[in-house]
Write a protein that holds these residues in place. Structure first.
Motif, PDB file in Angstrom:
ATOM      1  N   GLN A  91       0.832  -1.200   0.000  1.00 42.55           N
ATOM      2  CA  GLN A  91       0.000   0.000   0.000  1.00 42.55           C
ATOM      3  C   GLN A  91       0.873   1.260   0.000  1.00 42.55           C
ATOM      4  O   GLN A  91       0.600   2.207  -0.742  1.00 42.55           O
ATOM      5  CB  GLN A  91      -0.929   0.006   1.216  1.00 42.55           C
ATOM      6  N   ARG A 106       2.331   1.734  -3.492  1.00 41.85           N
ATOM      7  CA  ARG A 106       1.341   2.267  -4.440  1.00 41.85           C
ATOM      8  C   ARG A 106       1.095   3.761  -4.187  1.00 41.85           C
ATOM      9  O   ARG A 106       1.022   4.553  -5.138  1.00 41.85           O
ATOM     10  CB  ARG A 106       0.023   1.485  -4.331  1.00 41.85           C
ATOM     11  N   GLN A 107       0.987   4.131  -2.910  1.00 38.88           N
ATOM     12  CA  GLN A 107       0.754   5.536  -2.568  1.00 38.88           C
ATOM     13  C   GLN A 107       1.921   6.408  -3.037  1.00 38.88           C
ATOM     14  O   GLN A 107       1.705   7.484  -3.595  1.00 38.88           O
ATOM     15  CB  GLN A 107       0.563   5.683  -1.044  1.00 38.88           C
ATOM     16  N   ASN A 167       4.017   5.795  -5.515  1.00 41.65           N
ATOM     17  CA  ASN A 167       3.980   5.871  -6.982  1.00 41.65           C
ATOM     18  C   ASN A 167       2.918   6.850  -7.473  1.00 41.65           C
ATOM     19  O   ASN A 167       3.145   7.609  -8.420  1.00 41.65           O
ATOM     20  CB  ASN A 167       3.773   4.482  -7.592  1.00 41.65           C
ATOM     21  N   ARG A 168       1.742   6.852  -6.825  1.00 44.08           N
ATOM     22  CA  ARG A 168       0.691   7.816  -7.201  1.00 44.08           C
ATOM     23  C   ARG A 168       1.152   9.255  -6.972  1.00 44.08           C
ATOM     24  O   ARG A 168       0.966  10.129  -7.820  1.00 44.08           O
ATOM     25  CB  ARG A 168      -0.583   7.543  -6.385  1.00 44.08           C
ATOM     26  N   LEU A 169       1.774   9.478  -5.802  1.00 48.78           N
ATOM     27  CA  LEU A 169       2.221  10.833  -5.477  1.00 48.78           C
ATOM     28  C   LEU A 169       3.348  11.288  -6.393  1.00 48.78           C
ATOM     29  O   LEU A 169       3.434  12.470  -6.734  1.00 48.78           O
ATOM     30  CB  LEU A 169       2.635  10.934  -4.010  1.00 48.78           C
ATOM     31  N   LYS A 170       4.217  10.379  -6.808  1.00 49.95           N
ATOM     32  CA  LYS A 170       5.283  10.746  -7.756  1.00 49.95           C
ATOM     33  C   LYS A 170       4.682  11.177  -9.088  1.00 49.95           C
ATOM     34  O   LYS A 170       5.136  12.141  -9.710  1.00 49.95           O
ATOM     35  CB  LYS A 170       6.249   9.568  -7.963  1.00 49.95           C
ATOM     36  N   THR A 171       3.654  10.462  -9.522  1.00 54.05           N
ATOM     37  CA  THR A 171       2.985  10.817 -10.780  1.00 54.05           C
ATOM     38  C   THR A 171       2.327  12.191 -10.663  1.00 54.05           C
ATOM     39  O   THR A 171       2.471  13.044 -11.551  1.00 54.05           O
ATOM     40  CB  THR A 171       1.924   9.753 -11.138  1.00 54.05           C
ATOM     41  N   LEU A 172       1.648  12.408  -9.548  1.00 56.95           N
ATOM     42  CA  LEU A 172       0.985  13.704  -9.340  1.00 56.95           C
ATOM     43  C   LEU A 172       1.995  14.830  -9.133  1.00 56.95           C
ATOM     44  O   LEU A 172       1.771  15.962  -9.540  1.00 56.95           O
ATOM     45  CB  LEU A 172       0.025  13.628  -8.146  1.00 56.95           C
ATOM     46  N   SER A 173       3.104  14.506  -8.493  1.00 55.65           N
ATOM     47  CA  SER A 173       4.141  15.517  -8.233  1.00 55.65           C
ATOM     48  C   SER A 173       4.771  16.003  -9.530  1.00 55.65           C
ATOM     49  O   SER A 173       5.124  17.177  -9.654  1.00 55.65           O
ATOM     50  CB  SER A 173       5.206  14.931  -7.310  1.00 55.65           C
ATOM     51  N   GLU A 175       5.169  14.029  -1.032  1.00 49.59           N
ATOM     52  CA  GLU A 175       5.953  12.950  -1.648  1.00 49.59           C
ATOM     53  C   GLU A 175       7.003  12.422  -0.682  1.00 49.59           C
ATOM     54  O   GLU A 175       7.201  11.208  -0.561  1.00 49.59           O
ATOM     55  CB  GLU A 175       6.612  13.461  -2.929  1.00 49.59           C
ATOM     56  N   ARG A 189       6.852   4.476   3.120  1.00 46.22           N
ATOM     57  CA  ARG A 189       7.288   3.287   2.380  1.00 46.22           C
ATOM     58  C   ARG A 189       8.519   2.675   3.018  1.00 46.22           C
ATOM     59  O   ARG A 189       8.629   1.465   3.176  1.00 46.22           O
ATOM     60  CB  ARG A 189       7.570   3.644   0.917  1.00 46.22           C
TER      61      ARG A 189
END
Length: 182
Positions: free
Chosen positions: A95, A98-99, A101-107, A117, A124
């Protein structure tokens, strides 16, 4: 006419031999003890109740034969608990991964702050450490469970049985002795 009279048997003193139970001693007197060149004193590595002793004094054993079985209930429960903790830690790590990776994409699009991030990276990292600790505990509990089965280290003969079913085996207590008679 048959003669029913039995002839008397006469026994003289020189016809008798007296037998006695005395030690026969001839030659030099030797004292000492014999010891096998290769022997193993099998000691308990965990504290538990002895459930079974499968071999007795004088029994032949092969390398790896199960000789003594200790109560493994508590060790099996500890292993199950450790495995469940590992499963939970794996879920937490997945989890957090995944969180992050999502924040890196949004960042990368500027939708999330750098602080968010970094917080996700810290979570992690923490989850990864918890997973490593849980895996180490599973290994440790597996080793403890394995110590409830005492096996022959080599082929030989049981030379001394120190315990019976129902006894309490303490760490370092002698259970059996295996000797190599060759």
């Amino acid at each position: 006419v048959a003669d029913n009279s039995a002839a008397a048997l006469l026994v003289a003193r020189q016809d008798l031999v007296e037998i006695s139970f005395d030690a026969i001693a001839s030659g030099p007197v030797i004292s000492g003890s014999l010891q096998a060149q290769k022997q193993a004193d099998l000691l308990a590595e965990v504290s538990a109740i002895v459930m079974q002793v499968l071999k007795d004094d004088g029994d032949k054993v092969e390398k790896g034969d199960l000789l003594v079985r200790l109560d493994d209930t508590a060790f099996r429960q500890a292993l199950n608990s450790a495995q469940e903790a590992e499963r939970v830690a794996q879920q937490g790590f997945d989890q957090a991964e995944r969180q992050l990776n999502r924040l890196k994409t949004l960042s990368s699009t500027g939708a999330v702050s750098i602080q968010a991030e970094e917080d996700a990276e810290l979570k992690r990292s923490t989850a990864q450490s918890e997973l490593a600790a849980a895996r180490a505990r599973v290994v440790q509990e597996s080793q403890q469970l394995a110590r409830t089965e005492i096996r022959a280290p080599f082929a030989g003969v049981v030379g001394g049985r120190e315990v019976s079913a129902g006894d309490t085996a303490q760490i370092g207590k002698a259970l059996l002795k295996v000797i190599d008679p060759t």
